[in-house]
Design a protein around this motif. Sequence first.
Motif, PDB file in Angstrom:
ATOM      1  N   UNK A  17      -1.919  79.023   7.870  1.00 61.02           N
ATOM      2  CA  UNK A  17      -1.397  78.067   6.894  1.00 61.02           C
ATOM      3  C   UNK A  17       0.047  78.398   6.543  1.00 61.02           C
ATOM      4  N   UNK A  18       0.759  77.373   6.153  1.00 60.94           N
ATOM      5  CA  UNK A  18       2.119  77.515   5.617  1.00 60.94           C
ATOM      6  C   UNK A  18       2.331  76.428   4.574  1.00 60.94           C
ATOM      7  N   UNK A  19       3.215  76.714   3.629  1.00 65.70           N
ATOM      8  CA  UNK A  19       3.640  75.681   2.698  1.00 65.70           C
ATOM      9  C   UNK A  19       5.158  75.552   2.768  1.00 65.70           C
ATOM     10  N   UNK A  20       5.608  74.368   3.102  1.00 62.37           N
ATOM     11  CA  UNK A  20       7.034  74.077   3.120  1.00 62.37           C
ATOM     12  C   UNK A  20       7.445  73.484   1.780  1.00 62.37           C
ATOM     13  N   UNK A  21       8.669  73.823   1.377  1.00 62.11           N
ATOM     14  CA  UNK A  21       9.250  73.260   0.166  1.00 62.11           C
ATOM     15  C   UNK A  21      10.590  72.636   0.500  1.00 62.11           C
ATOM     16  N   UNK A  58       1.267  58.927   2.904  1.00 61.92           N
ATOM     17  CA  UNK A  58       0.984  58.414   4.243  1.00 61.92           C
ATOM     18  C   UNK A  58       1.146  59.578   5.206  1.00 61.92           C
ATOM     19  N   UNK A  59       0.246  59.639   6.199  1.00 63.50           N
ATOM     20  CA  UNK A  59       0.262  60.755   7.138  1.00 63.50           C
ATOM     21  C   UNK A  59       0.199  60.268   8.586  1.00 63.50           C
ATOM     22  N   UNK A  60       0.815  61.030   9.454  1.00 58.84           N
ATOM     23  CA  UNK A  60       0.609  60.819  10.880  1.00 58.84           C
ATOM     24  C   UNK A  60      -0.842  61.157  11.210  1.00 58.84           C
ATOM     25  N   UNK A  61      -1.403  60.431  12.165  1.00 59.75           N
ATOM     26  CA  UNK A  61      -2.807  60.670  12.531  1.00 59.75           C
ATOM     27  C   UNK A  61      -3.038  62.116  12.957  1.00 59.75           C
ATOM     28  N   UNK A  62      -2.042  62.709  13.580  1.00 64.00           N
ATOM     29  CA  UNK A  62      -2.202  64.056  14.132  1.00 64.00           C
ATOM     30  C   UNK A  62      -2.334  65.133  13.060  1.00 64.00           C
ATOM     31  N   UNK A  63      -1.965  64.811  11.822  1.00 65.84           N
ATOM     32  CA  UNK A  63      -2.020  65.830  10.760  1.00 65.84           C
ATOM     33  C   UNK A  63      -2.984  65.474   9.637  1.00 65.84           C
ATOM     34  N   UNK A  64      -3.589  64.301   9.699  1.00 68.96           N
ATOM     35  CA  UNK A  64      -4.512  63.887   8.637  1.00 68.96           C
ATOM     36  C   UNK A  64      -5.643  64.897   8.502  1.00 68.96           C
ATOM     37  N   UNK A  65      -5.917  65.253   7.274  1.00 68.68           N
ATOM     38  CA  UNK A  65      -6.974  66.212   7.006  1.00 68.68           C
ATOM     39  C   UNK A  65      -6.530  67.660   7.074  1.00 68.68           C
ATOM     40  N   UNK A  66      -5.328  67.903   7.577  1.00 72.83           N
ATOM     41  CA  UNK A  66      -4.808  69.269   7.678  1.00 72.83           C
ATOM     42  C   UNK A  66      -3.564  69.487   6.823  1.00 72.83           C
ATOM     43  N   UNK A  67      -2.758  68.462   6.665  1.00 72.16           N
ATOM     44  CA  UNK A  67      -1.514  68.570   5.909  1.00 72.16           C
ATOM     45  C   UNK A  67      -1.623  67.763   4.620  1.00 72.16           C
ATOM     46  N   UNK A  68      -0.980  68.249   3.572  1.00 67.09           N
ATOM     47  CA  UNK A  68      -0.942  67.542   2.301  1.00 67.09           C
ATOM     48  C   UNK A  68       0.480  67.544   1.771  1.00 67.09           C
ATOM     49  N   UNK A  69       1.005  66.353   1.501  1.00 69.92           N
ATOM     50  CA  UNK A  69       2.330  66.232   0.897  1.00 69.92           C
ATOM     51  C   UNK A  69       2.164  66.026  -0.601  1.00 69.92           C
ATOM     52  N   UNK A  70       3.045  66.638  -1.366  1.00 69.20           N
ATOM     53  CA  UNK A  70       3.008  66.470  -2.824  1.00 69.20           C
ATOM     54  C   UNK A  70       4.424  66.600  -3.352  1.00 69.20           C
ATOM     55  N   UNK A  71       4.615  66.191  -4.584  1.00 64.77           N
ATOM     56  CA  UNK A  71       5.947  66.266  -5.189  1.00 64.77           C
ATOM     57  C   UNK A  71       5.824  66.707  -6.635  1.00 64.77           C
ATOM     58  N   UNK A  72       6.866  67.405  -7.089  1.00 61.73           N
ATOM     59  CA  UNK A  72       6.989  67.820  -8.480  1.00 61.73           C
ATOM     60  C   UNK A  72       8.323  67.278  -8.980  1.00 61.73           C
ATOM     61  N   UNK A  73       8.277  66.170  -9.681  1.00 57.80           N
ATOM     62  CA  UNK A  73       9.521  65.536 -10.126  1.00 57.80           C
ATOM     63  C   UNK A  73      10.275  66.401 -11.138  1.00 57.80           C
ATOM     64  N   UNK A  74       9.573  67.220 -11.872  1.00 58.49           N
ATOM     65  CA  UNK A  74      10.232  68.099 -12.844  1.00 58.49           C
ATOM     66  C   UNK A  74      11.066  69.167 -12.144  1.00 58.49           C
ATOM     67  N   UNK A  76      12.237  68.640  -8.921  1.00 55.23           N
ATOM     68  CA  UNK A  76      12.992  67.983  -7.838  1.00 55.23           C
ATOM     69  C   UNK A  76      12.611  68.543  -6.474  1.00 55.23           C
ATOM     70  N   UNK A  77      11.322  68.752  -6.281  1.00 54.59           N
ATOM     71  CA  UNK A  77      10.852  69.414  -5.067  1.00 54.59           C
ATOM     72  C   UNK A  77       9.669  68.660  -4.463  1.00 54.59           C
ATOM     73  N   UNK A  78       9.685  68.579  -3.136  1.00 56.89           N
ATOM     74  CA  UNK A  78       8.553  68.036  -2.388  1.00 56.89           C
ATOM     75  C   UNK A  78       7.983  69.153  -1.524  1.00 56.89           C
ATOM     76  N   UNK A  79       6.680  69.147  -1.368  1.00 59.27           N
ATOM     77  CA  UNK A  79       5.987  70.201  -0.639  1.00 59.27           C
ATOM     78  C   UNK A  79       5.201  69.613   0.534  1.00 59.27           C
ATOM     79  N   UNK A  80       4.965  70.465   1.507  1.00 62.57           N
ATOM     80  CA  UNK A  80       4.053  70.126   2.594  1.00 62.57           C
ATOM     81  C   UNK A  80       3.138  71.326   2.807  1.00 62.57           C
ATOM     82  N   UNK A  81       1.897  71.187   2.380  1.00 57.34           N
ATOM     83  CA  UNK A  81       0.900  72.226   2.603  1.00 57.34           C
ATOM     84  C   UNK A  81       0.246  71.977   3.958  1.00 57.34           C
TER      85      UNK A  81
END
Length: 114
Positions: A17-21, A58-74, A76-81
């Motif tokens: 696993x990795x989490x991108x910010x 919205x997700x690409x079919x190849x990553x559905x169920x494995x990747x999660x995108x989220x955002x923290x507006x406070x 100013x950051x978006x994440x990809x788990x």
Amino acid sequence: QVQLVESGGGLVQPGGSLRLSCAASGIIFSMYAMGWYRQAPGKQRELVATITSGGNTNYADSVKGRFTISRDNAKNTVYLQMISLKPEDTAVYYCNAQRRTNFWGQGTQVTVSS
């Protein structure tokens, strides 16, 4: 000046696993749709996941169920788990901010290999 700064990439074994910010500055972050794209060597850049200003995803079919995108507006950051990573997920991952104009980050390398 708009800046999108990605972090969190690296080398991980298959199944790991990795989490991108992506930290944004210079834009009213909450008003932008945000996204993650990736580009593998010799391939075109492709959409991975997007999240609207309202939080719809919205997700690409190849990553559905494995990747999660989220955002923290406070923050100013978006994440990809990313979980259950596969060698085919190896690519440079780019952050994108879109409203009337597209802005891109410089990218962060994700390598999935044993």
